[in-house]
Motif scaffolding. Structure first.
Motif, PDB file in Angstrom:
ATOM      1  N   VAL A 191      -2.003 -10.843   5.873  1.00 50.95           N
ATOM      2  CA  VAL A 191      -2.064  -9.412   5.787  1.00 50.95           C
ATOM      3  C   VAL A 191      -0.634  -8.688   6.741  1.00 50.95           C
ATOM      4  N   ASN A 192       0.323  -7.997   6.454  1.00 52.19           N
ATOM      5  CA  ASN A 192       1.473  -7.408   7.091  1.00 52.19           C
ATOM      6  C   ASN A 192       3.126  -9.109   7.277  1.00 52.19           C
ATOM      7  N   GLU A 193       2.874  -9.245   6.372  1.00 48.14           N
ATOM      8  CA  GLU A 193       3.970 -10.616   6.318  1.00 48.14           C
ATOM      9  C   GLU A 193       5.009  -9.670   5.888  1.00 48.14           C
ATOM     10  N   GLU A 194       5.936 -10.334   4.902  1.00 49.58           N
ATOM     11  CA  GLU A 194       7.185  -9.479   4.465  1.00 49.58           C
ATOM     12  C   GLU A 194       6.476  -8.094   3.566  1.00 49.58           C
ATOM     13  N   ASP A 195       5.237  -8.727   2.877  1.00 54.52           N
ATOM     14  CA  ASP A 195       4.497  -7.089   2.245  1.00 54.52           C
ATOM     15  C   ASP A 195       2.665  -7.287   3.038  1.00 54.52           C
ATOM     16  N   HIS A 196       2.959  -6.444   3.114  1.00 52.96           N
ATOM     17  CA  HIS A 196       1.061  -5.547   3.204  1.00 52.96           C
ATOM     18  C   HIS A 196       0.177  -7.270   2.747  1.00 52.96           C
TER      19      HIS A 196
ATOM     20  N   GLN B 252       0.027  -0.853  15.825  1.00 52.30           N
ATOM     21  CA  GLN B 252      -1.163   0.387  15.471  1.00 52.30           C
ATOM     22  C   GLN B 252      -0.914   0.478  14.275  1.00 52.30           C
ATOM     23  N   GLU B 253       0.317   0.835  13.371  1.00 53.60           N
ATOM     24  CA  GLU B 253       0.147   0.991  11.939  1.00 53.60           C
ATOM     25  C   GLU B 253       0.025  -0.966  11.675  1.00 53.60           C
ATOM     26  N   GLY B 254      -0.006  -1.620  11.399  1.00 56.55           N
ATOM     27  CA  GLY B 254      -0.060  -2.928  11.301  1.00 56.55           C
ATOM     28  C   GLY B 254      -1.748  -3.203  10.654  1.00 56.55           C
ATOM     29  N   TYR B 255      -2.259  -2.493  12.386  1.00 59.96           N
ATOM     30  CA  TYR B 255      -3.541  -2.955  12.914  1.00 59.96           C
ATOM     31  C   TYR B 255      -4.330  -2.458  11.721  1.00 59.96           C
ATOM     32  N   ARG B 256      -3.858  -0.885  11.521  1.00 60.50           N
ATOM     33  CA  ARG B 256      -4.771  -0.229  10.190  1.00 60.50           C
ATOM     34  C   ARG B 256      -4.871  -0.978   9.138  1.00 60.50           C
ATOM     35  N   VAL B 257      -3.685  -1.313   8.561  1.00 65.01           N
ATOM     36  CA  VAL B 257      -3.806  -1.871   7.187  1.00 65.01           C
ATOM     37  C   VAL B 257      -4.529  -3.039   7.632  1.00 65.01           C
ATOM     38  N   ILE B 258      -5.292  -3.913   8.341  1.00 68.37           N
ATOM     39  CA  ILE B 258      -5.399  -5.129   8.213  1.00 68.37           C
ATOM     40  C   ILE B 258      -6.228  -4.428   8.403  1.00 68.37           C
TER      41      ILE B 258
ATOM     42  N   ILE C  41       3.783 -15.283  11.461  1.00 66.69           N
ATOM     43  CA  ILE C  41       4.041 -15.763  13.050  1.00 66.69           C
ATOM     44  C   ILE C  41       4.825 -15.358  13.212  1.00 66.69           C
ATOM     45  N   LYS C  42       6.025 -14.212  12.851  1.00 68.01           N
ATOM     46  CA  LYS C  42       6.630 -13.853  13.611  1.00 68.01           C
ATOM     47  C   LYS C  42       6.573 -12.471  13.545  1.00 68.01           C
ATOM     48  N   GLN C  43       5.030 -11.242  12.719  1.00 66.19           N
ATOM     49  CA  GLN C  43       5.274 -10.311  12.843  1.00 66.19           C
ATOM     50  C   GLN C  43       4.435 -10.017  13.825  1.00 66.19           C
ATOM     51  N   PRO C  44       4.169  -8.774  14.205  1.00 67.65           N
ATOM     52  CA  PRO C  44       3.473  -8.936  15.431  1.00 67.65           C
ATOM     53  C   PRO C  44       2.067  -8.425  15.386  1.00 67.65           C
ATOM     54  N   ALA C  45       1.839  -7.318  14.238  1.00 67.13           N
ATOM     55  CA  ALA C  45      -0.025  -7.208  13.782  1.00 67.13           C
ATOM     56  C   ALA C  45       0.418  -7.586  12.282  1.00 67.13           C
TER      57      ALA C  45
ATOM     58  N   LEU D 239       0.812  -1.418  -0.079  1.00 63.61           N
ATOM     59  CA  LEU D 239      -0.020   0.230   0.100  1.00 63.61           C
ATOM     60  C   LEU D 239       0.895   1.491   0.066  1.00 63.61           C
ATOM     61  N   GLU D 240       1.065   2.144  -0.927  1.00 69.25           N
ATOM     62  CA  GLU D 240       1.087   3.849  -1.087  1.00 69.25           C
ATOM     63  C   GLU D 240       1.673   4.286   0.175  1.00 69.25           C
ATOM     64  N   ASN D 241       0.078   4.002   1.541  1.00 72.95           N
ATOM     65  CA  ASN D 241       0.654   5.286   2.468  1.00 72.95           C
ATOM     66  C   ASN D 241       1.518   3.926   3.630  1.00 72.95           C
ATOM     67  N   TYR D 242       2.127   3.560   3.606  1.00 68.51           N
ATOM     68  CA  TYR D 242       2.294   2.928   4.700  1.00 68.51           C
ATOM     69  C   TYR D 242       4.073   2.316   4.467  1.00 68.51           C
ATOM     70  N   VAL D 243       4.855   2.037   5.211  1.00 69.26           N
ATOM     71  CA  VAL D 243       6.156   1.855   5.150  1.00 69.26           C
ATOM     72  C   VAL D 243       5.400   0.230   4.817  1.00 69.26           C
TER      73      VAL D 243
END
Length: 335
Positions: free
Chosen positions: A108-113, A46-52, A89-93, A33-37
């Protein structure tokens, strides 16, 4: 602990009759996604939860499972069913979205969003791509997906830039493995942009003579070309496996028969068995069935390869070791 294994597999896989070689196919599309690192650089959970939340809103008909709400055993069950990767599994969000029969999995939120996976039980990679592409279009209509007119889809790892697509086919190749041909095949197809991996992809171990064949190149080719080339490579490997099996049957008949019956005996009578040995013995019994040396009612190679994995055997109320439980399940289902 029950020895019923009917619920261990996704519904799309349970509907499949065991074939001699092809076990499954998968198309995976990586998107950001464009708007997220990128997820590996999230400043906070919280950044990860917003993507989810954004992905969930874009795909409301799919069921979301957030990994932070799951225990480790259930997370690894999803890995065993190939619905998520060990890295997720290793990702916190992180989360996974699934359809009813689990033939669609959106990590959602592995190596890529976003990593869209469409899975099937034959070699129909083109239809799987259409299925994944439909989800991709829906996400693109709702979200700002990172895309460059020259480079294509922008992914965290440069090797995925371009189409962002990895196509893969899971094959059971006992003949080539027994005859020690796999290293040569791996070197050959690597020169054409393809690779051979273990049962869970990059860096994973080979169990039960099961290999995953996939493309390495995602830039400079379109999706149709990648699928066509991979299908040709897979068909060549299948043809070579069938030739090797004929050779084993014709010129190494007694040795192969002995190999099959030894494995059958171990599966029928063992009281302790490791994952490595169980998968090997199941593979050799499957070879014996395919060569018509033996006939077993209700032998389900694919289901058993999932059922013998540790996440399905752990039970705090059962004092038996995992190796004991694995042997019990195999004795129950090999007769």
């Amino acid at each position: 602990m029950s020895n019923d294994i009917s619920g261990y597999m996704s519904e799309w896989m349970r509907n499949k009759e065991d074939s001699p070689i092809i076990m499954s196919s998968r198309i995976r599309l990586a998107r950001n996604l464009e708007n997220y690192v990128h997820p590996l650089m999230f400043p906070s959970e919280q950044e990860g939860y917003r993507v989810i939340n954004e992905v969930q809103d874009a795909l409301p008909d799919l069921t979301v499972q957030r990994l932070d709400a799951m225990d480790q055993q259930n997370k690894y069950k999803l890995v065993a069913k190939h619905l998520i990767s060990p890295e997720l599994i290793k990702q916190p969000a992180s989360a996974v979205l699934l359809n009813d029969d689990e033939s669609l999995s959106i990590m959602v939120n592995e190596e890529d969003h976003i990593r869209i996976q469409a899975m099937g039980n034959d070699l129909s990679l083109s239809s799987l791509y259409e299925k994944a592409s439909e989800i991709d279009d829906r996400l693109d209509a709702e979200l700002d997906v990172s895309f460059d007119e020259t480079l294509g889809y922008l992914t965290t790892c440069p090797t995925n830039i371009g189409t962002g697509m990895r196509a893969s086919v899971m094959l059971h190749l006992p003949g080539l493995a027994i005859m020690k041909r796999m290293n040569r095949i791996a070197q050959t197809i690597n020169r054409f942009g393809f690779t051979i991996r273990g049962i869970y992809g990059e860096g994973s171990q080979v169990y039960g003579h099961i290999y995953q064949i996939s493309n390495q190149l995602t830039l400079g080719k379109n999706e149709e070309d990648i699928i066509e080339s991979l299908s040709e490579v897979v068909q060549q490997i299948i043809n070579e496996e069938m030739q090797i099996r004929q050779r084993l049957n014709r010129h190494n008949h007694t040795e192969t028969l002995d190999r099959v019956y030894r494995s059958l005996g171990i599966l029928k009578y063992s009281r302790l068995i490791s994952m490595e040995e169980a998968s090997l013995r199941l593979s050799e019994v499957k070879l014996g069935i395919d060569l018509e040396y033996i006939e077993l009612e209700n032998f389900k190679f694919n289901e058993l390869m999932v059922a013998i994995q540790s996440p399905f055997l752990l039970d705090e109320e059962d004092e038996r070791t995992v190796n004991e439980k694995r042997a019990d399940i195999l004795r129950t289902h090999i007769n």
